[in-house]
Write a protein that holds these residues in place. Structure first.
Motif, PDB file in Angstrom:
ATOM      1  N   ASP A 241       0.827  -1.214   0.000  1.00  0.00           N
ATOM      2  CA  ASP A 241       0.000   0.000   0.000  1.00  0.00           C
ATOM      3  C   ASP A 241       0.860   1.263   0.000  1.00  0.00           C
ATOM      4  O   ASP A 241       2.098   1.194   0.054  1.00  0.00           O
ATOM      5  CB  ASP A 241      -1.007  -0.028   1.158  1.00  0.00           C
ATOM      6  CG  ASP A 241      -0.385   0.188   2.532  1.00  0.00           C
ATOM      7  OD1 ASP A 241       0.784   0.623   2.626  1.00  0.00           O
ATOM      8  OD2 ASP A 241      -1.086  -0.064   3.533  1.00  0.00           O
ATOM      9  N   PRO A 242       0.242   2.450  -0.094  1.00  0.00           N
ATOM     10  CA  PRO A 242       1.018   3.696  -0.185  1.00  0.00           C
ATOM     11  C   PRO A 242       1.921   3.973   1.014  1.00  0.00           C
ATOM     12  O   PRO A 242       2.853   4.782   0.911  1.00  0.00           O
ATOM     13  CB  PRO A 242      -0.072   4.766  -0.314  1.00  0.00           C
ATOM     14  CG  PRO A 242      -1.215   4.062  -0.970  1.00  0.00           C
ATOM     15  CD  PRO A 242      -1.198   2.687  -0.364  1.00  0.00           C
ATOM     16  N   ASP A 243       1.673   3.326   2.151  1.00  0.00           N
ATOM     17  CA  ASP A 243       2.532   3.485   3.314  1.00  0.00           C
ATOM     18  C   ASP A 243       3.655   2.451   3.349  1.00  0.00           C
ATOM     19  O   ASP A 243       4.419   2.392   4.328  1.00  0.00           O
ATOM     20  CB  ASP A 243       1.707   3.378   4.601  1.00  0.00           C
ATOM     21  CG  ASP A 243       0.721   4.522   4.743  1.00  0.00           C
ATOM     22  OD1 ASP A 243       1.079   5.663   4.377  1.00  0.00           O
ATOM     23  OD2 ASP A 243      -0.413   4.278   5.206  1.00  0.00           O
ATOM     24  N   GLY A 244       3.764   1.636   2.306  1.00  0.00           N
ATOM     25  CA  GLY A 244       4.813   0.627   2.254  1.00  0.00           C
ATOM     26  C   GLY A 244       4.496  -0.632   3.035  1.00  0.00           C
ATOM     27  O   GLY A 244       5.395  -1.417   3.334  1.00  0.00           O
ATOM     28  N   ILE A 245       3.213  -0.870   3.342  1.00  0.00           N
ATOM     29  CA  ILE A 245       2.802  -2.030   4.126  1.00  0.00           C
ATOM     30  C   ILE A 245       2.329  -3.147   3.195  1.00  0.00           C
ATOM     31  O   ILE A 245       1.577  -2.900   2.247  1.00  0.00           O
ATOM     32  CB  ILE A 245       1.664  -1.665   5.097  1.00  0.00           C
ATOM     33  CG1 ILE A 245       2.080  -0.479   5.986  1.00  0.00           C
ATOM     34  CG2 ILE A 245       1.273  -2.869   5.944  1.00  0.00           C
ATOM     35  CD1 ILE A 245       3.295  -0.730   6.832  1.00  0.00           C
ATOM     36  N   ILE A 246       2.761  -4.363   3.458  1.00  0.00           N
ATOM     37  CA  ILE A 246       2.287  -5.518   2.694  1.00  0.00           C
ATOM     38  C   ILE A 246       0.857  -5.825   3.103  1.00  0.00           C
ATOM     39  O   ILE A 246       0.567  -6.101   4.260  1.00  0.00           O
ATOM     40  CB  ILE A 246       3.186  -6.744   2.952  1.00  0.00           C
ATOM     41  CG1 ILE A 246       4.609  -6.479   2.460  1.00  0.00           C
ATOM     42  CG2 ILE A 246       2.605  -7.990   2.266  1.00  0.00           C
ATOM     43  CD1 ILE A 246       5.609  -7.543   2.862  1.00  0.00           C
ATOM     44  N   ARG A 247      -0.064  -5.738   2.133  1.00  0.00           N
ATOM     45  CA  ARG A 247      -1.481  -5.915   2.433  1.00  0.00           C
ATOM     46  C   ARG A 247      -2.042  -7.251   1.959  1.00  0.00           C
ATOM     47  O   ARG A 247      -3.086  -7.694   2.439  1.00  0.00           O
ATOM     48  CB  ARG A 247      -2.267  -4.764   1.814  1.00  0.00           C
ATOM     49  CG  ARG A 247      -1.876  -3.387   2.366  1.00  0.00           C
ATOM     50  CD  ARG A 247      -2.314  -3.246   3.810  1.00  0.00           C
ATOM     51  NE  ARG A 247      -3.749  -3.432   3.911  1.00  0.00           N
ATOM     52  CZ  ARG A 247      -4.635  -2.477   3.575  1.00  0.00           C
ATOM     53  NH1 ARG A 247      -4.214  -1.280   3.170  1.00  0.00           N
ATOM     54  NH2 ARG A 247      -5.920  -2.701   3.680  1.00  0.00           N
ATOM     55  N   ALA A 248      -1.409  -7.860   0.974  1.00  0.00           N
ATOM     56  CA  ALA A 248      -1.847  -9.171   0.485  1.00  0.00           C
ATOM     57  C   ALA A 248      -0.668  -9.841  -0.205  1.00  0.00           C
ATOM     58  O   ALA A 248       0.248  -9.164  -0.682  1.00  0.00           O
ATOM     59  CB  ALA A 248      -3.028  -9.037  -0.468  1.00  0.00           C
ATOM     60  N   MET A 249      -0.692 -11.178  -0.243  1.00  0.00           N
ATOM     61  CA  MET A 249       0.366 -11.950  -0.898  1.00  0.00           C
ATOM     62  C   MET A 249      -0.264 -13.156  -1.582  1.00  0.00           C
ATOM     63  O   MET A 249      -1.224 -13.735  -1.069  1.00  0.00           O
ATOM     64  CB  MET A 249       1.404 -12.439   0.117  1.00  0.00           C
ATOM     65  CG  MET A 249       2.145 -11.347   0.863  1.00  0.00           C
ATOM     66  SD  MET A 249       3.345 -12.011   2.054  1.00  0.00           S
ATOM     67  CE  MET A 249       2.244 -12.655   3.313  1.00  0.00           C
ATOM     68  N   THR A 250       0.267 -13.524  -2.732  1.00  0.00           N
ATOM     69  CA  THR A 250      -0.128 -14.767  -3.379  1.00  0.00           C
ATOM     70  C   THR A 250       1.132 -15.495  -3.843  1.00  0.00           C
ATOM     71  O   THR A 250       2.166 -14.862  -4.092  1.00  0.00           O
ATOM     72  CB  THR A 250      -1.046 -14.542  -4.591  1.00  0.00           C
ATOM     73  OG1 THR A 250      -0.319 -13.840  -5.621  1.00  0.00           O
ATOM     74  CG2 THR A 250      -2.277 -13.731  -4.217  1.00  0.00           C
ATOM     75  N   CYS A 251       1.046 -16.813  -3.964  1.00  0.00           N
ATOM     76  CA  CYS A 251       2.186 -17.599  -4.445  1.00  0.00           C
ATOM     77  C   CYS A 251       1.666 -18.745  -5.302  1.00  0.00           C
ATOM     78  O   CYS A 251       0.837 -19.537  -4.850  1.00  0.00           O
ATOM     79  CB  CYS A 251       2.992 -18.134  -3.268  1.00  0.00           C
ATOM     80  SG  CYS A 251       4.545 -18.908  -3.761  1.00  0.00           S
ATOM     81  N   TYR A 252       2.131 -18.805  -6.541  1.00  0.00           N
ATOM     82  CA  TYR A 252       1.737 -19.841  -7.485  1.00  0.00           C
ATOM     83  C   TYR A 252       2.960 -20.663  -7.886  1.00  0.00           C
ATOM     84  O   TYR A 252       4.080 -20.155  -7.892  1.00  0.00           O
ATOM     85  CB  TYR A 252       1.144 -19.219  -8.757  1.00  0.00           C
ATOM     86  CG  TYR A 252      -0.189 -18.559  -8.594  1.00  0.00           C
ATOM     87  CD1 TYR A 252      -1.355 -19.207  -8.975  1.00  0.00           C
ATOM     88  CD2 TYR A 252      -0.305 -17.282  -8.070  1.00  0.00           C
ATOM     89  CE1 TYR A 252      -2.598 -18.606  -8.839  1.00  0.00           C
ATOM     90  CE2 TYR A 252      -1.529 -16.660  -7.929  1.00  0.00           C
ATOM     91  CZ  TYR A 252      -2.675 -17.325  -8.313  1.00  0.00           C
ATOM     92  OH  TYR A 252      -3.890 -16.717  -8.163  1.00  0.00           O
ATOM     93  N   PRO A 253       2.748 -21.920  -8.267  1.00  0.00           N
ATOM     94  CA  PRO A 253       3.863 -22.712  -8.773  1.00  0.00           C
ATOM     95  C   PRO A 253       4.265 -22.249 -10.169  1.00  0.00           C
ATOM     96  O   PRO A 253       3.538 -21.501 -10.833  1.00  0.00           O
ATOM     97  CB  PRO A 253       3.293 -24.134  -8.808  1.00  0.00           C
ATOM     98  CG  PRO A 253       1.825 -23.928  -9.021  1.00  0.00           C
ATOM     99  CD  PRO A 253       1.488 -22.684  -8.246  1.00  0.00           C
ATOM    100  N   ALA A 254       5.408 -22.712 -10.624  1.00  0.00           N
ATOM    101  CA  ALA A 254       5.934 -22.277 -11.918  1.00  0.00           C
ATOM    102  C   ALA A 254       5.025 -22.665 -13.077  1.00  0.00           C
ATOM    103  O   ALA A 254       5.014 -21.996 -14.120  1.00  0.00           O
ATOM    104  CB  ALA A 254       7.324 -22.848 -12.137  1.00  0.00           C
ATOM    105  N   ASN A 255       4.235 -23.728 -12.920  1.00  0.00           N
ATOM    106  CA  ASN A 255       3.429 -24.210 -14.040  1.00  0.00           C
ATOM    107  C   ASN A 255       2.001 -23.680 -14.055  1.00  0.00           C
ATOM    108  O   ASN A 255       1.179 -24.139 -14.848  1.00  0.00           O
ATOM    109  CB  ASN A 255       3.414 -25.745 -14.066  1.00  0.00           C
ATOM    110  CG  ASN A 255       2.915 -26.357 -12.762  1.00  0.00           C
ATOM    111  OD1 ASN A 255       2.601 -25.657 -11.812  1.00  0.00           O
ATOM    112  ND2 ASN A 255       2.863 -27.682 -12.731  1.00  0.00           N
TER     113      ASN A 255
END
Length: 218
Positions: A138-152
């Motif tokens: 976000d604009p304050d430099g805070i991590i608000r969401a994360m996702t992680c997918y495999p290479a395929n």
């Protein structure tokens, strides 16, 4: 025959709500410093490698929808272990083959310094070939969401935009975004927390499950 040692999971302690670690790196758009993006949204995402099938489709899709992110005052930033010149050659190929220019910065991370700082790769990894991670900052430099997918498996650009819209909407209204929420649909009110309000609610669910109105512009 001995059993193979288990692969260590990525771990740096980064969680939603943490400040995104600052860094400086070379990119296809010049030298980049993460802190320079304060004041606007940023989506930082890794890709396993240049000149790979799934990554190429992702970059084409993101470049085609770059204006949608810009309209939401959100910058895009990619990185992989490939060199800057590999990035340049790949982006030239994408332009010539698909008639779309990738203008957002693509960072080089040959020593995995950034990838490890963000937990995109494990301490025992020598490349980022198994990682496709995205951070919504976000604009304050805070991590608000994360996702992680495999290479395929490639990311969904519409889902990236929906997540961004939802984060902006809940910030603006102090409300909640329900399942499958999209702009134009109703948000939910925060649950009541006073016992008298709960006992006086009109039915058994309205104290914790109540619409808060529709959001049409983010």
């Amino acid at each position: 025959m001995s059993e193979p040692e288990p692969r260590l999971a990525p771990h740096t302690g980064l969680r939603i709500g943490d400040v995104a670690p600052n860094f400086s790196a070379r990119s296809t758009a010049g030298n980049v410093q993460l802190s320079a993006y304060r004041g606007r949204w940023l989506i930082l995402f890794s890709h396993p490698a240049d000149f790979t099938p799934v990554c190429t489709t992702e970059f084409v899709a993101l470049a085609q929808d770059a204006a949608e992110f810009e309209a939401r005052d959100c910058a895009l930033m990619a990185l992989s272990v490939d060199s800057l010149f590999s990035h340049f050659a790949w982006l030239r190929l994408i332009r010539d083959r698909f008639d779309v220019e990738v203008r957002f910065p693509v960072l080089e991370d040959p020593t995995l310094v950034i990838g490890r700082a963000y937990g995109m790769v494990s301490a025992d990894d020598h490349d980022s070939g198994a990682v496709r991670t995205t951070f919504f900052i976000d604009p304050d430099g805070i991590i608000r969401a994360m996702t992680c997918y495999p290479a395929n498996v490639g990311r969904s650009v519409p889902e990236m935009l929906r997540t961004l819209d939802a984060l902006k909407a809940v910030d603006k209204h102090g409300a909640l975004a329900p399942a499958n929420w999209a702009p134009g649909a109703s948000l939910l009110r925060q649950p009541k927390v006073e016992i008298d309000e709960i006992f006086s609610a009109g039915d058994a669910t309205s104290w914790f499950l109540e619409e808060a109105g529709k959001e049409t512009r983010i």
